[in-house]
Motif scaffolding. Structure first.
Motif, PDB file in Angstrom:
ATOM      1  N   HIS A  32       0.884  -1.167   0.000  1.00 18.74           N
ATOM      2  CA  HIS A  32       0.000   0.000   0.000  1.00 18.74           C
ATOM      3  C   HIS A  32       0.918   1.212   0.000  1.00 18.74           C
ATOM      4  CE1 HIS A  32      -3.894   1.968   0.617  1.00 18.74           C
ATOM      5  NE2 HIS A  32      -3.200   2.880   1.269  1.00 18.74           N
ATOM      6  N   ASP A  33       0.599   2.206  -0.819  1.00 16.17           N
ATOM      7  CA  ASP A  33       1.453   3.389  -0.905  1.00 16.17           C
ATOM      8  C   ASP A  33       1.289   4.296   0.307  1.00 16.17           C
ATOM      9  OD1 ASP A  33       2.473   2.622  -3.348  1.00 16.17           O
ATOM     10  OD2 ASP A  33       0.995   3.756  -4.500  1.00 16.17           O
ATOM     11  N   PHE A  34       2.414   4.679   0.892  1.00 15.55           N
ATOM     12  CA  PHE A  34       2.440   5.668   1.962  1.00 15.55           C
ATOM     13  C   PHE A  34       3.501   6.696   1.624  1.00 15.55           C
ATOM     14  CE2 PHE A  34       0.801   1.911   4.144  1.00 15.55           C
ATOM     15  CZ  PHE A  34      -0.286   2.442   4.821  1.00 15.55           C
ATOM     16  N   GLY A  35       3.386   7.865   2.195  1.00 17.44           N
ATOM     17  CA  GLY A  35       4.377   8.908   1.989  1.00 17.44           C
ATOM     18  C   GLY A  35       4.771   9.494   3.324  1.00 17.44           C
ATOM     19  N   SER A  40      -0.699  14.214   5.955  1.00 23.68           N
ATOM     20  CA  SER A  40      -0.576  15.538   5.347  1.00 23.68           C
ATOM     21  C   SER A  40      -0.814  15.584   3.847  1.00 23.68           C
ATOM     22  CB  SER A  40       0.825  16.097   5.619  1.00 23.68           C
ATOM     23  OG  SER A  40       0.999  16.306   6.995  1.00 23.68           O
ATOM     24  N   TYR A  41      -0.494  14.515   3.111  1.00 23.12           N
ATOM     25  CA  TYR A  41      -0.497  14.618   1.648  1.00 23.12           C
ATOM     26  C   TYR A  41      -1.492  13.703   0.948  1.00 23.12           C
ATOM     27  CZ  TYR A  41       3.641  17.371   2.511  1.00 23.12           C
ATOM     28  OH  TYR A  41       4.506  18.321   2.971  1.00 23.12           O
ATOM     29  N   GLY A  42      -2.011  12.716   1.593  1.00 23.70           N
ATOM     30  CA  GLY A  42      -3.083  11.906   1.029  1.00 23.70           C
ATOM     31  C   GLY A  42      -2.662  10.794   0.101  1.00 23.70           C
ATOM     32  N   VAL A  43      -1.392  10.469   0.073  1.00 20.00           N
ATOM     33  CA  VAL A  43      -0.911   9.400  -0.806  1.00 20.00           C
ATOM     34  C   VAL A  43      -1.544   8.049  -0.444  1.00 20.00           C
ATOM     35  CG1 VAL A  43       1.143   8.082  -1.478  1.00 20.00           C
ATOM     36  CG2 VAL A  43       1.257  10.566  -1.246  1.00 20.00           C
ATOM     37  N   CYS A  44      -1.861   7.861   0.797  1.00 21.06           N
ATOM     38  CA  CYS A  44      -2.283   6.556   1.308  1.00 21.06           C
ATOM     39  C   CYS A  44      -3.793   6.341   1.256  1.00 21.06           C
ATOM     40  CB  CYS A  44      -1.803   6.421   2.747  1.00 21.06           C
ATOM     41  SG  CYS A  44      -2.494   7.711   3.816  1.00 21.06           S
ATOM     42  N   ARG A  45      -4.483   7.069   0.414  1.00 24.91           N
ATOM     43  CA  ARG A  45      -5.947   6.995   0.347  1.00 24.91           C
ATOM     44  C   ARG A  45      -6.426   5.562   0.175  1.00 24.91           C
ATOM     45  NH1 ARG A  45      -4.484  10.905  -3.218  1.00 24.91           N
ATOM     46  NH2 ARG A  45      -4.774   9.417  -4.906  1.00 24.91           N
ATOM     47  N   LEU A  46      -7.522   5.264   0.852  1.00 25.45           N
ATOM     48  CA  LEU A  46      -8.156   3.960   0.695  1.00 25.45           C
ATOM     49  C   LEU A  46      -9.642   4.096   0.963  1.00 25.45           C
ATOM     50  CD1 LEU A  46      -8.814   3.028   3.799  1.00 25.45           C
ATOM     51  CD2 LEU A  46      -6.462   2.257   3.777  1.00 25.45           C
ATOM     52  N   GLU A  47     -10.351   3.025   0.638  1.00 23.19           N
ATOM     53  CA  GLU A  47     -11.776   2.942   0.929  1.00 23.19           C
ATOM     54  C   GLU A  47     -11.998   1.716   1.805  1.00 23.19           C
ATOM     55  OE1 GLU A  47     -14.187   2.367  -2.540  1.00 23.19           O
ATOM     56  OE2 GLU A  47     -16.059   2.554  -1.429  1.00 23.19           O
ATOM     57  N   VAL A  48     -12.762   1.885   2.855  1.00 22.79           N
ATOM     58  CA  VAL A  48     -13.154   0.749   3.685  1.00 22.79           C
ATOM     59  C   VAL A  48     -14.419   0.176   3.051  1.00 22.79           C
ATOM     60  CG1 VAL A  48     -13.793  -0.034   5.992  1.00 22.79           C
ATOM     61  CG2 VAL A  48     -12.155   1.858   5.728  1.00 22.79           C
ATOM     62  N   VAL A  49     -14.280  -0.929   2.350  1.00 22.17           N
ATOM     63  CA  VAL A  49     -15.400  -1.474   1.569  1.00 22.17           C
ATOM     64  C   VAL A  49     -16.283  -2.413   2.393  1.00 22.17           C
ATOM     65  CG1 VAL A  49     -14.277  -1.189  -0.659  1.00 22.17           C
ATOM     66  CG2 VAL A  49     -13.929  -3.304   0.621  1.00 22.17           C
ATOM     67  N   GLN A  63     -10.128  14.689   7.237  1.00 19.46           N
ATOM     68  CA  GLN A  63     -11.104  15.102   6.218  1.00 19.46           C
ATOM     69  C   GLN A  63     -10.518  16.174   5.314  1.00 19.46           C
ATOM     70  OE1 GLN A  63     -14.373  13.835   5.566  1.00 19.46           O
ATOM     71  NE2 GLN A  63     -13.824  14.969   3.735  1.00 19.46           N
ATOM     72  N   ASP A  64      -9.782  17.108   5.887  1.00 14.12           N
ATOM     73  CA  ASP A  64      -9.163  18.171   5.073  1.00 14.12           C
ATOM     74  C   ASP A  64      -8.181  17.581   4.063  1.00 14.12           C
ATOM     75  OD1 ASP A  64     -10.578  20.076   6.445  1.00 14.12           O
ATOM     76  OD2 ASP A  64      -8.883  20.719   7.701  1.00 14.12           O
ATOM     77  N   THR A  65      -7.356  16.628   4.500  1.00 17.09           N
ATOM     78  CA  THR A  65      -6.383  16.018   3.591  1.00 17.09           C
ATOM     79  C   THR A  65      -7.081  15.194   2.523  1.00 17.09           C
ATOM     80  OG1 THR A  65      -4.719  15.960   5.331  1.00 17.09           O
ATOM     81  CG2 THR A  65      -4.380  14.481   3.463  1.00 17.09           C
ATOM     82  N   GLY A  78      -4.902   5.785   4.956  1.00 16.34           N
ATOM     83  CA  GLY A  78      -4.390   4.559   5.564  1.00 16.34           C
ATOM     84  C   GLY A  78      -3.496   4.811   6.761  1.00 16.34           C
ATOM     85  N   CYS A  79      -2.784   5.922   6.740  1.00 15.97           N
ATOM     86  CA  CYS A  79      -1.878   6.217   7.857  1.00 15.97           C
ATOM     87  C   CYS A  79      -2.623   6.688   9.098  1.00 15.97           C
ATOM     88  CB  CYS A  79      -0.821   7.232   7.438  1.00 15.97           C
ATOM     89  SG  CYS A  79      -1.450   8.893   7.121  1.00 15.97           S
ATOM     90  N   GLN A  80      -3.888   7.057   8.942  1.00 13.55           N
ATOM     91  CA  GLN A  80      -4.669   7.550  10.078  1.00 13.55           C
ATOM     92  C   GLN A  80      -5.759   6.570  10.511  1.00 13.55           C
ATOM     93  OE1 GLN A  80      -3.683  10.642  11.511  1.00 13.55           O
ATOM     94  NE2 GLN A  80      -2.036  10.066  10.120  1.00 13.55           N
ATOM     95  N   LEU A  81      -5.926   5.497   9.758  1.00 19.55           N
ATOM     96  CA  LEU A  81      -7.032   4.575   9.993  1.00 19.55           C
ATOM     97  C   LEU A  81      -6.745   3.674  11.188  1.00 19.55           C
ATOM     98  CD1 LEU A  81      -9.722   3.970   8.398  1.00 19.55           C
ATOM     99  CD2 LEU A  81      -8.549   1.900   7.623  1.00 19.55           C
ATOM    100  N   VAL A  82      -7.580   3.766  12.212  1.00 28.81           N
ATOM    101  CA  VAL A  82      -7.453   2.943  13.408  1.00 28.81           C
ATOM    102  C   VAL A  82      -8.524   1.855  13.359  1.00 28.81           C
ATOM    103  CG1 VAL A  82      -7.511   2.911  15.925  1.00 28.81           C
ATOM    104  CG2 VAL A  82      -6.517   4.876  14.725  1.00 28.81           C
ATOM    105  N   ILE A  83      -8.071   0.621  13.451  1.00 27.82           N
ATOM    106  CA  ILE A  83      -8.929  -0.547  13.258  1.00 27.82           C
ATOM    107  C   ILE A  83      -9.500  -0.998  14.600  1.00 27.82           C
ATOM    108  CG2 ILE A  83      -8.949  -2.930  12.447  1.00 27.82           C
ATOM    109  CD1 ILE A  83      -6.253  -1.931  10.872  1.00 27.82           C
TER     110      ILE A  83
END
Ligand code: FES
Length: 93
Positions: A32-35, A40-49, A63-65, A78-83
Motif C-alpha cells: 500500500h502506498d504511503f508517503g 498531510s499529503y493523502g498518498v495513502c488513500r483507501l476505501e473501507v469497503v 477530512q481536510d487532507t 491509511g496512515c490515520q485509519l485505526v482498526i
C-alpha cells in the motif's frame, strides 16, 4: 482479534484492536502506498469497503487532507485509519 482483508493482495491479517493500518502494512509488508505517514499529503488513500463502522471516525484534519487529494466519497487515509473490528480495504486512486 479484528481481521483486515486487503483487496490488493487478497490476504487477510489479524490485528489487535486499536492498530493503525499503517502499522499493519509496515509489520506485514502489505503493499500500500504511503508517503508522509502523518496525514498531510493523502498518498495513502483507501476505501473501507466492508466494516466501515469498525474504524475510528474521520477527524477534521483527516477530512481536510482527503478533500485536498481526492473526490472519492468515503475515502480515508491509511496512515490515520485505526482498526476496531473486521474490515476490508482497497486503495483509492
Ligand atoms: S501517508 Fe501521507 S497522508 Fe497518509
Amino acid at each position: 482479534m479484528p481481521t483486515v482483508k486487503t483487496l490488493v493482495d487478497g490476504k487477510t491479517y489479524e490485528v489487535a484492536a486499536g492498530t493503525k493500518f499503517l502499522d499493519l502494512c509496515q509489520k506485514q509488508k502489505v503493499k500500500h502506498d504511503f508517503g508522509c505517514t502523518v496525514g498531510s499529503y493523502g498518498v495513502c488513500r483507501l476505501e473501507v469497503v466492508e466494516g466501515a463502522a469498525h474504524v475510528d471516525p474521520i477527524t477534521a484534519d483527516e477530512q481536510d487532507t482527503v478533500a485536498m487529494s481526492t473526490d472519492h466519497a468515503g475515502a480515508r487515509l491509511g496512515c490515520q485509519l485505526v482498526i476496531r473490528g473486521d474490515i476490508a480495504v482497497r486503495p483509492v486512486a
